[in-house]
Design a protein around this motif. Structure first.
Motif, PDB file in Angstrom:
ATOM      1  N   ALA A  94      -0.746   1.447  44.225  1.00 41.52           N
ATOM      2  CA  ALA A  94      -1.677   0.584  43.880  1.00 41.52           C
ATOM      3  C   ALA A  94      -2.422   0.919  42.469  1.00 41.52           C
ATOM      4  CB  ALA A  94      -2.787   0.604  45.063  1.00 41.52           C
ATOM      5  N   THR A  95      -2.554   2.271  42.280  1.00 42.44           N
ATOM      6  CA  THR A  95      -2.957   2.470  40.861  1.00 42.44           C
ATOM      7  C   THR A  95      -1.839   2.039  39.714  1.00 42.44           C
ATOM      8  OG1 THR A  95      -4.347   4.283  41.961  1.00 42.44           O
ATOM      9  CG2 THR A  95      -4.153   4.488  39.638  1.00 42.44           C
ATOM     10  N   GLU A  96      -0.670   2.357  40.200  1.00 44.03           N
ATOM     11  CA  GLU A  96       0.218   2.046  39.040  1.00 44.03           C
ATOM     12  C   GLU A  96       0.347   0.661  38.839  1.00 44.03           C
ATOM     13  OE1 GLU A  96       3.737   5.352  40.116  1.00 44.03           O
ATOM     14  OE2 GLU A  96       3.801   3.432  40.971  1.00 44.03           O
ATOM     15  N   LEU A  97       0.051  -0.193  39.961  1.00 43.21           N
ATOM     16  CA  LEU A  97      -0.110  -1.859  39.974  1.00 43.21           C
ATOM     17  C   LEU A  97      -1.136  -2.215  39.086  1.00 43.21           C
ATOM     18  CD1 LEU A  97       1.402  -2.883  43.435  1.00 43.21           C
ATOM     19  CD2 LEU A  97       2.425  -3.153  41.325  1.00 43.21           C
ATOM     20  N   ARG A 116       4.632   2.779  29.089  1.00 44.34           N
ATOM     21  CA  ARG A 116       5.296   1.907  29.583  1.00 44.34           C
ATOM     22  C   ARG A 116       4.355   2.069  31.016  1.00 44.34           C
ATOM     23  NH1 ARG A 116       7.685  -1.766  27.152  1.00 44.34           N
ATOM     24  NH2 ARG A 116       9.348  -0.991  25.836  1.00 44.34           N
ATOM     25  N   PRO A 117       3.833   1.241  31.412  1.00 36.91           N
ATOM     26  CA  PRO A 117       3.302   0.797  32.560  1.00 36.91           C
ATOM     27  C   PRO A 117       4.302   0.724  33.761  1.00 36.91           C
ATOM     28  CG  PRO A 117       2.898  -1.345  31.813  1.00 36.91           C
ATOM     29  CD  PRO A 117       3.764  -0.325  30.791  1.00 36.91           C
ATOM     30  N   ALA A 118       3.917   0.904  35.149  1.00 35.58           N
ATOM     31  CA  ALA A 118       4.661   0.838  36.204  1.00 35.58           C
ATOM     32  C   ALA A 118       5.473  -0.699  36.363  1.00 35.58           C
ATOM     33  CB  ALA A 118       3.906   0.819  37.545  1.00 35.58           C
ATOM     34  N   PRO A 119       6.647  -0.538  36.693  1.00 38.71           N
ATOM     35  CA  PRO A 119       7.298  -2.072  36.485  1.00 38.71           C
ATOM     36  C   PRO A 119       6.770  -2.890  37.488  1.00 38.71           C
ATOM     37  CG  PRO A 119       8.819  -0.452  37.658  1.00 38.71           C
ATOM     38  CD  PRO A 119       7.541   0.418  37.089  1.00 38.71           C
ATOM     39  N   LEU A 120       6.746  -4.432  37.249  1.00 40.11           N
ATOM     40  CA  LEU A 120       5.863  -5.197  37.937  1.00 40.11           C
ATOM     41  C   LEU A 120       7.457  -6.013  38.803  1.00 40.11           C
ATOM     42  CD1 LEU A 120       2.962  -6.826  36.190  1.00 40.11           C
ATOM     43  CD2 LEU A 120       3.028  -5.213  37.944  1.00 40.11           C
ATOM     44  N   LEU A 121       7.624  -5.407  39.852  1.00 38.87           N
ATOM     45  CA  LEU A 121       9.021  -5.966  40.326  1.00 38.87           C
ATOM     46  C   LEU A 121       8.724  -7.373  41.059  1.00 38.87           C
ATOM     47  CD1 LEU A 121      10.257  -2.634  42.025  1.00 38.87           C
ATOM     48  CD2 LEU A 121      10.837  -3.595  39.674  1.00 38.87           C
ATOM     49  N   PHE A 127       3.698  -6.942  46.888  1.00 39.30           N
ATOM     50  CA  PHE A 127       4.413  -5.832  46.298  1.00 39.30           C
ATOM     51  C   PHE A 127       4.587  -4.847  47.250  1.00 39.30           C
ATOM     52  CE2 PHE A 127       2.838  -8.188  42.649  1.00 39.30           C
ATOM     53  CZ  PHE A 127       3.866  -8.028  41.650  1.00 39.30           C
ATOM     54  N   ASP A 128       4.927  -5.003  48.269  1.00 36.43           N
ATOM     55  CA  ASP A 128       4.943  -4.340  49.745  1.00 36.43           C
ATOM     56  C   ASP A 128       4.174  -3.049  49.902  1.00 36.43           C
ATOM     57  OD1 ASP A 128       7.111  -3.787  51.476  1.00 36.43           O
ATOM     58  OD2 ASP A 128       7.766  -2.164  50.393  1.00 36.43           O
ATOM     59  N   LEU A 129       2.890  -3.390  49.391  1.00 32.94           N
ATOM     60  CA  LEU A 129       1.809  -2.292  49.586  1.00 32.94           C
ATOM     61  C   LEU A 129       1.455  -2.324  51.090  1.00 32.94           C
ATOM     62  CD1 LEU A 129      -0.547  -2.786  46.701  1.00 32.94           C
ATOM     63  CD2 LEU A 129       0.897  -1.022  46.833  1.00 32.94           C
ATOM     64  N   GLN A 158      -3.183  -4.397  34.275  1.00 32.10           N
ATOM     65  CA  GLN A 158      -4.377  -4.587  33.043  1.00 32.10           C
ATOM     66  C   GLN A 158      -3.657  -4.459  31.983  1.00 32.10           C
ATOM     67  OE1 GLN A 158      -7.798  -4.836  33.407  1.00 32.10           O
ATOM     68  NE2 GLN A 158      -7.317  -5.249  31.290  1.00 32.10           N
ATOM     69  N   ALA A 159      -2.592  -3.743  31.949  1.00 29.14           N
ATOM     70  CA  ALA A 159      -1.671  -3.814  30.373  1.00 29.14           C
ATOM     71  C   ALA A 159      -1.086  -5.042  30.257  1.00 29.14           C
ATOM     72  CB  ALA A 159      -0.590  -2.707  30.543  1.00 29.14           C
TER      73      ALA A 159
END
Length: 122
Positions: free
Chosen positions: A48-51, A14-19, A33-35, A56-57
């Motif tokens: 940023a790496t999670e996103l 499960r990748p980081a959630p894309l909110l 994404f609030d970065l 990519q996934a």
């Protein structure tokens, strides 16, 4: 870099959630994404790496669905089957790429993806 997309018999990570962003934030070109609100470089790199991994996934998974759809549309058993040229026009691909995607989709539908990764569009 994202890990390869797992196949049918492998559990998916499960990748980081894309909110989803609120409409007002999405309208602001500086907002992503609030970065921009993260001040700590370590936390910024981590999020940023999670996103990156999540996008990519998602792209890899979407590509697999494209390939399956292309294979289904080209299936000779369909009375309304499409040629690779027709599929290429619909998807805005080259005909050569459409042929490769049809083959990749056929492999996915058969469950035969050993040693094959997603088709590289370049």
């Amino acid at each position: 870099m994202a890990e390869p997309t797992p196949r049918r018999n492998e559990p998916r990570l499960r990748p980081a959630p894309l909110l989803f962003e609120p409409a007002e934030a999405a309208g602001d070109p500086e907002h992503f994404f609030d970065l921009e609100s993260i001040d700590d470089p370590g936390a910024l790199l981590a999020r940023a790496t999670e996103l990156t991994v999540a996008f990519q996934a998602a792209a890899d998974r979407a590509l697999e669905f494209q390939a399956v759809a292309a294979a289904q549309l080209a299936d000779p058993r369909r009375f309304d089957r499409l040629t690779p040229a027709d599929i290429a026009r619909r998807a805005e691909w080259t005909e050569d790429y459409a042929k490769k995607m049809v083959e990749f989709g056929q492999d996915l539908l058969r469950g035969d993806t050993e040693g094959r990764g997603p088709v590289d569009p370049l």
